[in-house]
Design a protein around this motif. Structure first.
Motif, PDB file in Angstrom:
ATOM      1  N   ALA A  29       0.829  -1.211   0.000  1.00 50.88           N
ATOM      2  CA  ALA A  29       0.000   0.000   0.000  1.00 50.88           C
ATOM      3  C   ALA A  29       0.862   1.259   0.000  1.00 50.88           C
ATOM      4  CB  ALA A  29      -0.929  -0.011   1.212  1.00 50.88           C
ATOM      5  N   ALA A  30       1.991   1.231   0.717  1.00 52.22           N
ATOM      6  CA  ALA A  30       2.884   2.388   0.745  1.00 52.22           C
ATOM      7  C   ALA A  30       3.430   2.683  -0.642  1.00 52.22           C
ATOM      8  CB  ALA A  30       4.029   2.139   1.725  1.00 52.22           C
ATOM      9  N   VAL A  31       3.836   1.651  -1.376  1.00 56.31           N
ATOM     10  CA  VAL A  31       4.363   1.838  -2.727  1.00 56.31           C
ATOM     11  C   VAL A  31       3.241   2.198  -3.693  1.00 56.31           C
ATOM     12  CG1 VAL A  31       5.561   0.705  -4.637  1.00 56.31           C
ATOM     13  CG2 VAL A  31       6.320   0.321  -2.285  1.00 56.31           C
ATOM     14  N   LEU A  32       2.088   1.548  -3.543  1.00 57.58           N
ATOM     15  CA  LEU A  32       0.954   1.837  -4.427  1.00 57.58           C
ATOM     16  C   LEU A  32       0.481   3.278  -4.254  1.00 57.58           C
ATOM     17  CD1 LEU A  32      -1.019   0.686  -6.523  1.00 57.58           C
ATOM     18  CD2 LEU A  32      -2.502  -0.020  -4.618  1.00 57.58           C
ATOM     19  N   THR A  33       0.500   3.789  -3.041  1.00 63.41           N
ATOM     20  CA  THR A  33       0.108   5.182  -2.807  1.00 63.41           C
ATOM     21  C   THR A  33       1.028   6.133  -3.563  1.00 63.41           C
ATOM     22  OG1 THR A  33      -0.844   4.694  -0.630  1.00 63.41           O
ATOM     23  CG2 THR A  33      -0.139   6.958  -1.022  1.00 63.41           C
TER      24      THR A  33
ATOM     25  N   PRO B 262      -1.783  14.939  -3.622  1.00 69.00           N
ATOM     26  CA  PRO B 262      -0.365  14.770  -3.972  1.00 69.00           C
ATOM     27  C   PRO B 262       0.586  15.010  -2.816  1.00 69.00           C
ATOM     28  CG  PRO B 262      -1.173  16.861  -4.808  1.00 69.00           C
ATOM     29  CD  PRO B 262      -2.367  16.120  -4.271  1.00 69.00           C
ATOM     30  N   TYR B 263       0.081  15.518  -1.688  1.00 69.93           N
ATOM     31  CA  TYR B 263       0.950  15.816  -0.551  1.00 69.93           C
ATOM     32  C   TYR B 263       0.705  14.854   0.619  1.00 69.93           C
ATOM     33  CZ  TYR B 263       1.230  20.008  -3.354  1.00 69.93           C
ATOM     34  OH  TYR B 263       1.402  20.877  -4.410  1.00 69.93           O
ATOM     35  N   ARG B 264      -0.150  13.882   0.426  1.00 74.36           N
ATOM     36  CA  ARG B 264      -0.488  12.965   1.509  1.00 74.36           C
ATOM     37  C   ARG B 264       0.556  11.861   1.599  1.00 74.36           C
ATOM     38  NH1 ARG B 264      -6.496  10.226   2.228  1.00 74.36           N
ATOM     39  NH2 ARG B 264      -6.033   8.952   4.078  1.00 74.36           N
ATOM     40  N   THR B 265       0.966  11.532   2.811  1.00 75.42           N
ATOM     41  CA  THR B 265       2.078  10.595   2.987  1.00 75.42           C
ATOM     42  C   THR B 265       1.705   9.279   3.660  1.00 75.42           C
ATOM     43  OG1 THR B 265       2.665  11.742   5.037  1.00 75.42           O
ATOM     44  CG2 THR B 265       3.854  12.393   3.037  1.00 75.42           C
ATOM     45  N   ASP B 266       0.500   9.148   4.199  1.00 75.04           N
ATOM     46  CA  ASP B 266       0.132   7.842   4.738  1.00 75.04           C
ATOM     47  C   ASP B 266      -0.277   6.920   3.587  1.00 75.04           C
ATOM     48  OD1 ASP B 266      -2.221   9.504   4.409  1.00 75.04           O
ATOM     49  OD2 ASP B 266      -3.351   7.870   5.321  1.00 75.04           O
ATOM     50  N   ALA B 267      -0.254   5.624   3.818  1.00 79.34           N
ATOM     51  CA  ALA B 267      -0.557   4.652   2.757  1.00 79.34           C
ATOM     52  C   ALA B 267      -2.071   4.502   2.633  1.00 79.34           C
ATOM     53  CB  ALA B 267       0.116   3.323   3.060  1.00 79.34           C
ATOM     54  N   TYR B 268      -2.694   5.472   1.978  1.00 82.75           N
ATOM     55  CA  TYR B 268      -4.158   5.480   1.926  1.00 82.75           C
ATOM     56  C   TYR B 268      -4.712   4.773   0.688  1.00 82.75           C
ATOM     57  CZ  TYR B 268      -4.000   9.281  -1.568  1.00 82.75           C
ATOM     58  OH  TYR B 268      -3.773  10.033  -2.694  1.00 82.75           O
ATOM     59  N   VAL B 269      -3.868   4.429  -0.272  1.00 86.32           N
ATOM     60  CA  VAL B 269      -4.322   3.712  -1.464  1.00 86.32           C
ATOM     61  C   VAL B 269      -4.024   2.230  -1.265  1.00 86.32           C
ATOM     62  CG1 VAL B 269      -4.181   3.519  -3.966  1.00 86.32           C
ATOM     63  CG2 VAL B 269      -3.819   5.735  -2.875  1.00 86.32           C
TER      64      VAL B 269
ATOM     65  N   GLN C 229      18.054   6.775  11.262  1.00 87.75           N
ATOM     66  CA  GLN C 229      17.642   5.390  11.098  1.00 87.75           C
ATOM     67  C   GLN C 229      16.171   5.167  11.423  1.00 87.75           C
ATOM     68  OE1 GLN C 229      20.599   3.216  13.363  1.00 87.75           O
ATOM     69  NE2 GLN C 229      22.205   3.649  11.854  1.00 87.75           N
ATOM     70  N   ARG C 230      15.476   6.213  11.862  1.00 89.16           N
ATOM     71  CA  ARG C 230      14.031   6.117  12.063  1.00 89.16           C
ATOM     72  C   ARG C 230      13.243   6.250  10.756  1.00 89.16           C
ATOM     73  NH1 ARG C 230      11.816   8.665  17.728  1.00 89.16           N
ATOM     74  NH2 ARG C 230      13.146   7.444  19.108  1.00 89.16           N
ATOM     75  N   VAL C 231      13.889   6.694   9.719  1.00 88.40           N
ATOM     76  CA  VAL C 231      13.198   6.859   8.437  1.00 88.40           C
ATOM     77  C   VAL C 231      13.174   5.496   7.747  1.00 88.40           C
ATOM     78  CG1 VAL C 231      13.112   8.159   6.280  1.00 88.40           C
ATOM     79  CG2 VAL C 231      14.012   9.234   8.341  1.00 88.40           C
ATOM     80  N   VAL C 232      12.189   4.710   8.095  1.00 91.11           N
ATOM     81  CA  VAL C 232      12.147   3.311   7.672  1.00 91.11           C
ATOM     82  C   VAL C 232      11.683   3.168   6.226  1.00 91.11           C
ATOM     83  CG1 VAL C 232      11.003   1.096   8.098  1.00 91.11           C
ATOM     84  CG2 VAL C 232      11.856   2.450  10.014  1.00 91.11           C
ATOM     85  N   ASP C 233      10.702   3.968   5.809  1.00 93.00           N
ATOM     86  CA  ASP C 233      10.078   3.774   4.496  1.00 93.00           C
ATOM     87  C   ASP C 233      10.787   4.488   3.353  1.00 93.00           C
ATOM     88  OD1 ASP C 233       8.221   2.189   5.697  1.00 93.00           O
ATOM     89  OD2 ASP C 233       6.494   3.477   5.297  1.00 93.00           O
ATOM     90  N   GLY C 234      11.825   5.240   3.634  1.00 92.01           N
ATOM     91  CA  GLY C 234      12.549   5.895   2.552  1.00 92.01           C
ATOM     92  C   GLY C 234      11.835   7.116   2.008  1.00 92.01           C
ATOM     93  N   HIS C 235      12.029   7.400   0.729  1.00 87.55           N
ATOM     94  CA  HIS C 235      11.518   8.605   0.077  1.00 87.55           C
ATOM     95  C   HIS C 235      10.000   8.687   0.235  1.00 87.55           C
ATOM     96  CE1 HIS C 235      10.676  11.629  -2.943  1.00 87.55           C
ATOM     97  NE2 HIS C 235      11.968  11.797  -3.180  1.00 87.55           N
ATOM     98  N   PRO C 236       9.469   9.837   0.668  1.00 92.27           N
ATOM     99  CA  PRO C 236       8.032   9.909   0.945  1.00 92.27           C
ATOM    100  C   PRO C 236       7.139   9.884  -0.288  1.00 92.27           C
ATOM    101  CG  PRO C 236       9.033  12.073   1.220  1.00 92.27           C
ATOM    102  CD  PRO C 236      10.160  11.100   1.015  1.00 92.27           C
ATOM    103  N   PHE C 237       7.686  10.164  -1.499  1.00 89.02           N
ATOM    104  CA  PHE C 237       6.838  10.270  -2.684  1.00 89.02           C
ATOM    105  C   PHE C 237       7.311   9.432  -3.871  1.00 89.02           C
ATOM    106  CE2 PHE C 237       6.337  14.449  -0.478  1.00 89.02           C
ATOM    107  CZ  PHE C 237       5.016  14.264  -0.071  1.00 89.02           C
TER     108      PHE C 237
ATOM    109  N   ALA D 112       4.102  17.900   6.748  1.00 92.45           N
ATOM    110  CA  ALA D 112       2.679  18.199   6.885  1.00 92.45           C
ATOM    111  C   ALA D 112       1.839  16.938   6.754  1.00 92.45           C
ATOM    112  CB  ALA D 112       2.262  19.225   5.845  1.00 92.45           C
ATOM    113  N   GLY D 113       2.145  16.108   5.770  1.00 92.25           N
ATOM    114  CA  GLY D 113       1.438  14.842   5.611  1.00 92.25           C
ATOM    115  C   GLY D 113       0.169  14.904   4.796  1.00 92.25           C
ATOM    116  N   SER D 114      -0.297  16.098   4.414  1.00 94.84           N
ATOM    117  CA  SER D 114      -1.483  16.218   3.566  1.00 94.84           C
ATOM    118  C   SER D 114      -1.540  17.612   2.976  1.00 94.84           C
ATOM    119  CB  SER D 114      -2.769  15.947   4.353  1.00 94.84           C
ATOM    120  OG  SER D 114      -3.082  17.040   5.204  1.00 94.84           O
ATOM    121  N   GLY D 115      -2.284  17.761   1.888  1.00 94.46           N
ATOM    122  CA  GLY D 115      -2.415  19.052   1.248  1.00 94.46           C
ATOM    123  C   GLY D 115      -3.045  20.123   2.124  1.00 94.46           C
TER     124      GLY D 115
END
Length: 505
Positions: free
Chosen positions: A35-39, A80-87, A149-157, A440-443
């Motif tokens: 879901a993180a990659v699909l988003t 386009p600015y949302r960072t949680d895995a919503y898709v 090392q807390r940035v587990v998921d890498g690039h946000p977009f 911010a995590g969202s538009g």
């Protein structure tokens, strides 16, 4: 809806051999990783210039994409600015897909096979990263690498947010910052007469007439095909994986000749040649910010006239923190429960824009994404000032510098431009579309912070351009689907600012 992907199965098999205790956690992490990659992929499909998408139509609670072959792709409304895995799934002609790799495979567009493989590795490595992470308490890390090392998921977009091509599972566990290892860098002896050196190469990394070049163990094994030398240097990998922190010492940027997200991470001979000039220029630029920005110095750089065998030694950002203060990469701000006042988002945006736009007016466009840009926080978590590292991708305007009485440094031609659009998209795309958006995590949250922040900023032409036009960002997926093209591909996103440009004054 999902059938096991080859990359996911390969990682599971390797993990069972090297770390069997993580297999259940890896399997449990796979749906969220997909879901993180699909988003990230859905954001690209919604906004990037992809020639096989002929139309985009907003419908109730969703978005419809029409393809050149007549097929239809349906998914949720895209922020386009949302960072949680919503898709969690999209539909291609009514068939649901929760796996980004399978979706791209079945889209069957030009160059999709290679990109689908990358997405499969990205999802599998994201699941591996999530499986291996520890539950971080809200307490702030004591070490500088603890934040990174807390940035587990890498690039946000970027859909290739955690792709590690060429790395086995054992190597990801041994070298990936999200797994918290200590890496023994090899110290490869090379005759000094065969090297280009700029800055001051330290005595402890010399052996008579030879330089001891720090070499990443992956590079030594897979690219150089030789041991990294008998001596080693223990270091902690930072967010970029190829840059590591030596406890009590510098940050060491190593050559790592593999593709991570979009680029191959070697160190060009030209970048070594320019490193000292850039470092001196960075100090002069920082001095123009009234104490709001520090730029880490390059201490020394060396190359054996090969992008595969080189290293850069940089000052630690912690050198710019007073006792009790913390220097935190912006990308790590969203990973822990930092205490924030109601005005924190706008105050942070104001600080970043004051520095970024001020330097842009001077003639320097920073690549201020969440990895290069760090913030100094007070003991209560308030943003005080910024630290910037790695000047290799900035853009510099000779004309603007001249207007402000600054000499133009002897920099590579690719860094120099007087084109306002090129300068603005470099800063706006990285700072607003990258660093600030990820925090911010969202538009809506981003827009509210920006609208409050811009009220107090000088009404320059650059600020009016930021407020009046769509936001330029790199088209990260289009770049991966046009492998023969060099240079960046750009797109625009709806402006997070809704109030319009500020009046001139």
């Amino acid at each position: 809806m999902h059938r096991p992907d080859t990359a996911e199965a390969e990682v599971a098999d390797e993990l069972a051999a090297v770390r069997p205790g993580l297999v259940p956690r890896y399997a449990a992490a796979l749906p969220g990783a997909r879901a993180a990659v699909l988003t990230r992929l859905w954001r690209a499909l919604a906004y990037e210039p992809l020639p096989w998408i002929t139309g985009r139509e907003s419908v109730r609670d969703g978005l419809v994409l029409r393809l050149t072959d007549g097929r239809r792709l349906d998914g949720p409304a895209a922020d386009p600015y949302r960072t949680d895995a919503y898709v969690t799934a999209v539909r291609l002609d009514g068939t649901p897909y929760d796996d980004p790799a399978r979706l791209v495979t079945d889209l069957a567009v030009p160059h999709s096979a290679g990109f689908a493989a990358e997405l499969g590795h990205s999802a599998a490595s994201t699941a591996l990263a999530r499986a291996g992470r520890e539950n971080h308490p809200d307490e702030w890390p004591e070490s500088e690498w603890g934040w990174e090392q807390r940035v587990v998921d890498g690039h946000p977009f970027h859909p290739n947010c955690r792709a590690r091509p060429g790395f086995s599972v054992a190597e990801q566990l041994a070298y990936g910052p999200e797994h918290g290892p200590v890496v023994e860098l090899g110290l490869l002896p090379v005759p000094a007469a065969e090297c280009l050196v700029t800055g001051a190469w330290p005595r402890e990394l010399r052996d008579g007439g030879r330089l001891l070049l720090p070499v990443h163990p992956w590079q030594a094994a897979h690219v150089l095909k030789r041991p990294g030398g008998e001596a080693t240097l223990a270091a902690h990998p930072l967010m970029s994986l190829r840059t590591l922190a030596v406890p009590g010492g510098p940050h060491v940027k190593t050559a790592l000749s593999t593709r991570l997200t979009s680029s191959v991470r070697d160190i060009s001979v030209a970048s070594v040649a320019a490193s000292d000039t850039l470092s001196v220029f960075g100090q002069a630029v920082a001095a123009r910010t009234g104490g709001l920005l520090d730029v880490t110095r390059t201490l020394g750089a060396a190359t054996a006239h090969s992008p595969d065998l080189a290293a850069v030694l940089r000052e630690s950002p912690r050198a710019y923190a007073a006792p009790g203060e913390h220097v935190v990469p912006v990308a790590a701000l969203a990973t822990t429960g930092l205490p924030r006042s109601p005005g924190w988002p706008a105050g942070f945006a104001r600080l970043c824009l004051t520095v970024g736009l001020g330097l842009l007016e001077l003639g320097v466009a920073l690549e201020a994404h969440g990895q290069n840009l760090l913030v100094v926080l007070s003991t209560s978590g308030e943003p005080l000032r910024l630290v910037y590292r790695d000047l290799a991708d900035i853009r510099v305007s000779p004309a603007r510098l001249a207007r402000h009485g600054m000499p133009v440094p002897d920099l590579p031609a690719r860094m120099l431009t007087d084109d306002p659009a090129a300068l603005r998209r470099k800063l706006f795309g990285s700072l607003v579309g990258g660093a600030l958006a990820s925090v911010a995590g969202s538009g809506p949250v981003l827009g509210a912070a920006l609208e409050e922040a811009v009220r107090e900023l000088p009404r320059t032409g650059d600020l009016r351009a930021l407020c009046a036009a769509p936001l330029p960002v790199k088209a990260l997926t289009a770049m991966r689907l046009t492998p023969g093209r060099t240079g960046d591909v750009w797109t625009v996103l709806p402006s997070p600012l809704t109030a319009g440009p500020p009046a001139s004054g």
